[in-house]
Design a protein around this motif. Structure first.
Motif, PDB file in Angstrom:
ATOM      1  N   ARG A 538       0.841  -1.214   0.000  1.00  0.00           N
ATOM      2  CA  ARG A 538       0.000   0.000   0.000  1.00  0.00           C
ATOM      3  C   ARG A 538       0.867   1.250   0.000  1.00  0.00           C
ATOM      4  NH1 ARG A 538      -5.165   1.763   3.370  1.00  0.00           N
ATOM      5  NH2 ARG A 538      -4.868   3.998   3.262  1.00  0.00           N
ATOM      6  N   LEU A 539       1.921   1.247   0.818  1.00  0.00           N
ATOM      7  CA  LEU A 539       2.821   2.402   0.868  1.00  0.00           C
ATOM      8  C   LEU A 539       3.441   2.651  -0.497  1.00  0.00           C
ATOM      9  CD1 LEU A 539       4.345   4.582   2.425  1.00  0.00           C
ATOM     10  CD2 LEU A 539       6.045   2.848   3.046  1.00  0.00           C
ATOM     11  N   CYS A 540       3.908   1.588  -1.157  1.00  0.00           N
ATOM     12  CA  CYS A 540       4.522   1.745  -2.483  1.00  0.00           C
ATOM     13  C   CYS A 540       3.509   2.273  -3.503  1.00  0.00           C
ATOM     14  CB  CYS A 540       5.103   0.413  -2.952  1.00  0.00           C
ATOM     15  SG  CYS A 540       6.571  -0.107  -2.038  1.00  0.00           S
ATOM     16  N   LEU A 541       2.270   1.780  -3.413  1.00  0.00           N
ATOM     17  CA  LEU A 541       1.241   2.250  -4.343  1.00  0.00           C
ATOM     18  C   LEU A 541       0.946   3.737  -4.145  1.00  0.00           C
ATOM     19  CD1 LEU A 541      -1.279  -0.741  -4.237  1.00  0.00           C
ATOM     20  CD2 LEU A 541       0.127  -0.035  -6.184  1.00  0.00           C
ATOM     21  N   GLU A 542       0.850   4.172  -2.898  1.00  0.00           N
ATOM     22  CA  GLU A 542       0.565   5.591  -2.633  1.00  0.00           C
ATOM     23  C   GLU A 542       1.698   6.472  -3.144  1.00  0.00           C
ATOM     24  OE1 GLU A 542      -0.154   5.390   1.598  1.00  0.00           O
ATOM     25  OE2 GLU A 542      -2.317   5.534   1.301  1.00  0.00           O
ATOM     26  N   VAL A 543       2.958   6.029  -2.941  1.00  0.00           N
ATOM     27  CA  VAL A 543       4.091   6.803  -3.451  1.00  0.00           C
ATOM     28  C   VAL A 543       4.088   6.797  -4.977  1.00  0.00           C
ATOM     29  CG1 VAL A 543       6.611   6.931  -3.564  1.00  0.00           C
ATOM     30  CG2 VAL A 543       5.496   6.411  -1.393  1.00  0.00           C
ATOM     31  N   ALA A 544       3.776   5.639  -5.575  1.00  0.00           N
ATOM     32  CA  ALA A 544       3.761   5.546  -7.037  1.00  0.00           C
ATOM     33  C   ALA A 544       2.707   6.461  -7.653  1.00  0.00           C
ATOM     34  CB  ALA A 544       3.518   4.094  -7.454  1.00  0.00           C
ATOM     35  N   ILE A 545       1.551   6.567  -6.982  1.00  0.00           N
ATOM     36  CA  ILE A 545       0.497   7.459  -7.493  1.00  0.00           C
ATOM     37  C   ILE A 545       0.975   8.904  -7.508  1.00  0.00           C
ATOM     38  CG2 ILE A 545      -1.796   8.401  -7.001  1.00  0.00           C
ATOM     39  CD1 ILE A 545      -2.545   5.602  -5.919  1.00  0.00           C
ATOM     40  N   ARG A 546       1.638   9.338  -6.417  1.00  0.00           N
ATOM     41  CA  ARG A 546       2.151  10.705  -6.369  1.00  0.00           C
ATOM     42  C   ARG A 546       3.284  10.904  -7.385  1.00  0.00           C
ATOM     43  NH1 ARG A 546      -1.760  10.700  -3.671  1.00  0.00           N
ATOM     44  NH2 ARG A 546      -2.408  11.411  -5.730  1.00  0.00           N
ATOM     45  N   ALA A 547       4.136   9.867  -7.553  1.00  0.00           N
ATOM     46  CA  ALA A 547       5.214   9.970  -8.541  1.00  0.00           C
ATOM     47  C   ALA A 547       4.643  10.062  -9.952  1.00  0.00           C
ATOM     48  CB  ALA A 547       6.151   8.769  -8.420  1.00  0.00           C
ATOM     49  N   TYR A 548       3.543   9.338 -10.192  1.00  0.00           N
ATOM     50  CA  TYR A 548       2.913   9.379 -11.515  1.00  0.00           C
ATOM     51  C   TYR A 548       2.442  10.797 -11.854  1.00  0.00           C
ATOM     52  CZ  TYR A 548      -0.419   8.501 -15.277  1.00  0.00           C
ATOM     53  OH  TYR A 548      -1.112   8.545 -16.468  1.00  0.00           O
ATOM     54  N   ASP A 549       2.008  11.542 -10.829  1.00  0.00           N
ATOM     55  CA  ASP A 549       1.617  12.943 -11.058  1.00  0.00           C
ATOM     56  C   ASP A 549       2.723  13.718 -11.750  1.00  0.00           C
ATOM     57  OD1 ASP A 549      -0.871  12.643  -9.903  1.00  0.00           O
ATOM     58  OD2 ASP A 549      -0.223  13.316  -7.924  1.00  0.00           O
ATOM     59  N   LEU A 550       3.983  13.402 -11.395  1.00  0.00           N
ATOM     60  CA  LEU A 550       5.117  14.162 -11.907  1.00  0.00           C
ATOM     61  C   LEU A 550       5.611  13.667 -13.261  1.00  0.00           C
ATOM     62  CD1 LEU A 550       7.219  14.575  -8.622  1.00  0.00           C
ATOM     63  CD2 LEU A 550       5.530  16.144  -9.586  1.00  0.00           C
ATOM     64  N   VAL A 551       5.331  12.405 -13.610  1.00  0.00           N
ATOM     65  CA  VAL A 551       5.908  11.841 -14.844  1.00  0.00           C
ATOM     66  C   VAL A 551       4.830  11.366 -15.822  1.00  0.00           C
ATOM     67  CG1 VAL A 551       8.028  11.142 -13.677  1.00  0.00           C
ATOM     68  CG2 VAL A 551       6.119   9.541 -13.783  1.00  0.00           C
ATOM     69  N   LYS A 552       3.563  11.726 -15.562  1.00  0.00           N
ATOM     70  CA  LYS A 552       2.483  11.208 -16.403  1.00  0.00           C
ATOM     71  C   LYS A 552       2.635  11.619 -17.864  1.00  0.00           C
ATOM     72  CE  LYS A 552      -0.937  13.034 -14.160  1.00  0.00           C
ATOM     73  NZ  LYS A 552      -2.310  13.433 -13.742  1.00  0.00           N
ATOM     74  N   GLY A 553       3.198  12.823 -18.095  1.00  0.00           N
ATOM     75  CA  GLY A 553       3.385  13.268 -19.474  1.00  0.00           C
ATOM     76  C   GLY A 553       4.251  12.303 -20.256  1.00  0.00           C
ATOM     77  N   GLU A 554       5.425  11.962 -19.703  1.00  0.00           N
ATOM     78  CA  GLU A 554       6.342  11.045 -20.382  1.00  0.00           C
ATOM     79  C   GLU A 554       5.742   9.646 -20.499  1.00  0.00           C
ATOM     80  OE1 GLU A 554       6.999  13.046 -17.924  1.00  0.00           O
ATOM     81  OE2 GLU A 554       9.004  13.937 -18.039  1.00  0.00           O
ATOM     82  N   MET A 555       5.057   9.175 -19.436  1.00  0.00           N
ATOM     83  CA  MET A 555       4.490   7.831 -19.458  1.00  0.00           C
ATOM     84  C   MET A 555       3.328   7.728 -20.439  1.00  0.00           C
ATOM     85  SD  MET A 555       4.707   6.337 -15.587  1.00  0.00           S
ATOM     86  CE  MET A 555       4.391   4.691 -16.232  1.00  0.00           C
TER      87      MET A 555
END
Length: 563
Positions: A538-555
């Motif tokens: 769960r912790l990794c998923l929550e961090v990944a969601i916030r990280a996705y906010d920053l890299v969603k353009g490239e992804m």
């Protein structure tokens, strides 16, 4: 009592308009002039029966459709246009033809008088009945204001003169100076000032006309906006007496107009003087924010601050980006607007007790804020943050007044530092804040580095590819499914985790039925595994969601390429 109606024929009898050139289909028109209106940047809120008074020829020369312009002015209540020219420039023939066709009279005045003086002449002629005593008082009042300006008066001086001639309570609400009430009557005056300020804050951002406001206690206030740098910076008001008003409101309204014009000059002079005094500090700001400081006491002395020893000042660096939609506006116009915003910010910061160094580069303002520590540093920092939030709120509200430019401010502030040499680090932190707030484009994201939460850590990684790998590892299957099927599973997972697994609250936040939520959660479990709510995952998923906010353009680009 004989009531004289002001017509164009009567207007031409005044010495200031006697040599005016009249362009009209019917020069002897008796259509009454009921008010005079001087537009700032638009034609909104024209009062009925208004004579538009301007010295701006550009809006005629650059109008794509003169006939539509004339029709628009007439629909909004204008009965004519008086344009003041300081030279023999001709009016555009297309506009002249449109005005004649619509029977819309135009007066062309060649005079060296200031536009505000012409406005006051017309407003004086609009005063009802025999007002010789008031006219004499207005003349004397104008003379006193001129004398005060020659002595380099301040706003309180102007308010005292206004209060003397109105013989009523005068109030002043400002975003760049201290708000005042004269005469001061203790708690009652303070309450009136607060109520006045609250009503002013509710007014339309584009309002430039005089207002008649009713306070909660039913007192009536005549309020005049004071414009500087193209924006309403303050309001001056006269509190009308309760019951029957023995003083002509027209006379009081003119007193306000005279006083507000003088106040405008004072405010502009103050803002421009502050700007000239700070020119030499731009180099210091650049050296502190972008360079290394060898001798801190020496730099403090150059700023003009005494060397009080380590830990007696707090420093915080910031950056503000001025963003406007692409409008193809000329470079010089954008440069002027940015400079005006810089002057406003400098004045707002000073008004809220924050010493500042500002550096403007194109559409970016770099700033260093300094506050002497009088008590606990953390408590002092909280006060500075409150001041900075208020300054941003006022600047944003003020710049919305320029409706044609739609300026947006994006701001970021670093951590508080107690050494000037650490201000450069605070500036780098401010850049991280700005990067996150502009990437996420959410009003809920704080402008302060210490309130960024997990984004502090994510920005410090500085390796976008590693962040993408982390997101892909933990959320890749779910993101790919959302992309193929245009489903909102990521949003659902984010809300579900935020609600600590509470299904009813999650469904309410997503505005969906609980059964719909159950179907989505089943799919999420299928894609992520049935252990996705285990603490470490769960912790990794929550961090990944916030990280996705920053890299969603490239992804998203990669996902599109794999489709």
């Amino acid at each position: 009592m004989t009531i004289h109606i002001l017509t164009f024929n009567r207007l031409l009898l005044h010495s200031s308009f006697r040599d005016a050139r009249v362009i009209a289909k019917n020069p002897d028109s008796q259509q009454p002039i009921r008010s005079v209106y001087v537009p700032i940047s638009n034609w909104n809120e024209l009062p009925q029966g208004a004579l538009i008074l301007t010295n701006n020829l550009d809006f005629l020369q650059h109008s794509p459709d003169p006939a539509e312009l004339v029709t628009s002015m007439m629909k909004q209540g204008a009965v004519g246009l008086c344009i003041q020219l300081s030279s023999d420039l001709p009016l555009p023939s297309s506009f002249v033809q449109a005005a004649l066709a619509a029977d819309f009279p135009v007066l062309v005045v060649n005079t060296q008088l200031h536009l505000s003086e012409l406005q006051l002449h017309v407003e004086t002629m609009l005063m009802p009945g025999n007002q010789s005593d008031h006219l004499h008082a207005l003349s004397e009042f104008s003379h006193k204001l001129q004398q005060a300006m020659l002595k380099r008066a301040d706003i309180p001086t102007i308010l005292r003169i206004l209060q003397q001639y109105a013989s009523l309570q005068v109030i002043y609400h400002s975003i760049v100076e201290q708000s005042l009430c004269m005469p001061e009557n203790g708690a009652r005056a303070s309450e009136t000032l607060t109520q006045f300020g609250s009503l002013i804050d509710q007014q339309s951002a584009s309002t430039r006309r005089q207002l008649r406001l009713i306070l909660p206690d039913e007192q009536v206030v005549l309020a005049q906006p004071i414009v500087g740098l193209g924006q309403v910076l303050s309001y001056m008001g006269i509190v009308l007496p309760r019951g029957e008003n023995t003083v002509s409101e027209s006379y009081l309204a003119l007193l306000l107009v005279y006083a507000s014009k003088t106040a405008e000059q004072i405010l502009l002079r103050k803002l421009l003087l502050d700007d000239r005094l700070s020119d030499g500090q731009s180099r210091l700001a650049q050296e502190i924010l972008f360079g290394d400081i060898a001798h801190e006491d020496q730099i403090l002395a150059q700023i003009g601050l005494p060397a009080l020893g380590s830990g007696n000042y707090l420093f915080v660096s910031g950056i503000i980006v001025l963003e406007r939609p692409e409008r193809g506006e000329e470079h010089q116009s954008a440069k002027t607007l940015n400079q005006d915003t810089l002057l406003l910010l400098r004045s707002l910061l000073s008004t809220h007790g924050v010493y500042n160094l500002l550096l403007l580069q194109h559409n970016v303002i770099h700033l260093l804020c300094i506050r002497e520590i009088f008590a606990n540093a953390e408590a002092q920092w909280e006060k500075v943050k409150q001041s900075l939030r208020k300054v941003l709120e006022l600047a944003t509200r003020s710049n919305r007044l320029e409706n044609t430019h739609k300026l947006r401010l994006h701001a970021g502030f670093g951590l508080m530092k107690t050494r000037l040499r650490d201000a450069a680090q605070s500036y780098r932190e401010a850049l991280d804040v700005l990067s996150v707030t502009r990437t996420l484009a959410r009003d809920s994201i704080s402008a302060f580095y210490e309130e960024m939460g997990i984004y502090q850590m994510l920005k410090s990684i500085g390796n976008t590819e590693k962040l993408i790998q982390f997101v892909q590892y933990h959320l890749g299957n779910l993101l790919a499914y959302d992309h193929r099927n245009e489903t909102p599973l990521l949003q659902t997972l984010d809300q579900y985790l935020s609600c600590m697994g509470a299904k009813q609250e999650t469904a309410e936040r997503l505005f969906i039925h609980r059964q719909t939520l159950y179907h989505r959660l089943e799919k999420i479990e299928e894609l992520l595994g049935d252990d996705y709510l285990r603490a470490d995952r769960r912790l990794c998923l929550e961090v990944a969601i916030r990280a996705y906010d920053l890299v969603k353009g490239e992804m998203n680009v990669k996902l599109a390429g794999n489709s």
